[in-house]
Design an enzyme around this catalytic site. Sequence first.
Site, PDB file in Angstrom:
ATOM      1  N   LYS A  71       0.799  -1.233   0.000  1.00 53.03           N
ATOM      2  CA  LYS A  71       0.000   0.000   0.000  1.00 53.03           C
ATOM      3  C   LYS A  71       0.832   1.282   0.000  1.00 53.03           C
ATOM      4  O   LYS A  71       0.411   2.289  -0.557  1.00 53.03           O
ATOM      5  CB  LYS A  71      -0.916   0.023   1.232  1.00 53.03           C
ATOM      6  CG  LYS A  71      -2.074  -0.935   1.158  1.00 53.03           C
ATOM      7  CD  LYS A  71      -2.911  -0.769   2.419  1.00 53.03           C
ATOM      8  CE  LYS A  71      -4.227  -1.476   2.345  1.00 53.03           C
ATOM      9  NZ  LYS A  71      -5.119  -1.078   3.433  1.00 53.03           N
ATOM     10  N   ASP A 108     -10.228   3.082   2.209  1.00 50.26           N
ATOM     11  CA  ASP A 108     -10.378   2.538   3.564  1.00 50.26           C
ATOM     12  C   ASP A 108     -11.166   3.508   4.457  1.00 50.26           C
ATOM     13  O   ASP A 108     -11.982   3.088   5.277  1.00 50.26           O
ATOM     14  CB  ASP A 108      -9.007   2.279   4.191  1.00 50.26           C
ATOM     15  CG  ASP A 108      -8.345   1.026   3.624  1.00 50.26           C
ATOM     16  OD1 ASP A 108      -9.066   0.171   3.053  1.00 50.26           O
ATOM     17  OD2 ASP A 108      -7.113   0.888   3.747  1.00 50.26           O
TER      18      ASP A 108
END
Length: 292
Positions: A71, A108
Site C-alpha cells: 500500500k 479505507d
Amino acid sequence: MSTHPTFKLAGVMGWPIAHSRSPSIHNHWIQQHGLNGAYVLLPVNPANLQDALKGLSALGFAGCNLTIPHKVMALSLVDRIDDTARRMGAINTIVVEADGSLSGYNNDGFGYIQSLRDAHQEWRADAGPVLVMGAGGAARAVIVSLAEQGAKDIRICNRTDASAYALATEFTADFAQASDAAKGAVVTAEPWEKRHDAVADVALLVNTTSQGMGSNPPLDLSLDQLPLQALVSDIVYIPQETPLLKAAKARGNPTAGGLGMLLHQARPAFNAWFGVMPEVTPALRQKVEATL
Ligand code: ATR
C-alpha cells in the site's frame, strides 16, 4: 475465459494474498449485477510490484486493490494520487485509465465512515472529541476520514508515544493548510500511560491496533471513565466482537465492528472498475462472515 471486449478484470495484489476476502466480495457483486468479469487473487512479491503494476494495462485489467505489503510502496509507482490517499500515505485501489495510466485511491476511510453510519445512522463526526488507539497505517486512514467528515478534535494514543506525537504534528500541519472539511482539525497525542484517563470525555473511541485480533491479547484499556453515550468502534473483524466491543456493550455503549469497513471500502473501487455502485446487503455480509 471469454476475451469479449466487455469482459472486465480486476484483482487484489498482496504477498501473501491467499487469505484475502476481496474476491468473495467483488465476485458476489459481479454475479448479482449480471456483469461479465472476474476478480482474482494476484500474489505479487514486493520486488515485482513495479512490473506487476505496469502489466495491468497490457493484461486488460480495469484496476486492482492493493494490500499488505504494497500500500505504501505503490504511492511512488502510479501516475496520479488523489488527495485523500496522499494524506493517508497509502493506496488501496488503482484504476487503469483509458490511456493506460494508473490513478491511485484509498477507500479505507470511506469504508470506515460508512461502517459507522451503517451501525448508527445518527452518528456525526463533529459530535465531540475522538480518541484513536494506535498510530500505524490503519490509524492514518481513520484519522484522515474523520477529519474529512468534520471531526475537529482528534486525539491519538499509541504504545510507542513518539509515533503518536509524530502523527499528531504531521496531521495538524496538513489540516491547517486544507481547503476541504478537514480544515482546522487539530490532532493531539495522549501519553500511553494516561490512556485509561484519556477516554473520559470522548464521543468516539476507535481501536486501530492489532490488539484483540485473533489470538492477540485484548487492548489494555479501561472503559471505566468513558461516557456511556460514546460510540466504541474496532476495525478488527476477526473476531467480529472483540473484547473491547464486548466490554463496551456490557456497560451500555453503542458499538461498531470492523467488518463493515472491509465491505464498504470495496464499493467505490467496484464502481470505478465495473460502473455500478454496489450495496452491502445482508446476503453479502453472511457470505463473508462464513469465511471468517
Ligand atoms: P496497521 O498498518 O494495520 O495499522 P501497524 O502499522 O503495524 O499496522 O500498526 C499496528 C499498531 O498496533 C501500532 O499502533 C502498534 O503500536 P506501536 O506503534 O507501539 O508498535 C499497535 N500495537 C501492536 N502491538 C501492540 C500492543 N501489544 N499493545 C498496544 N499496541 C500495539
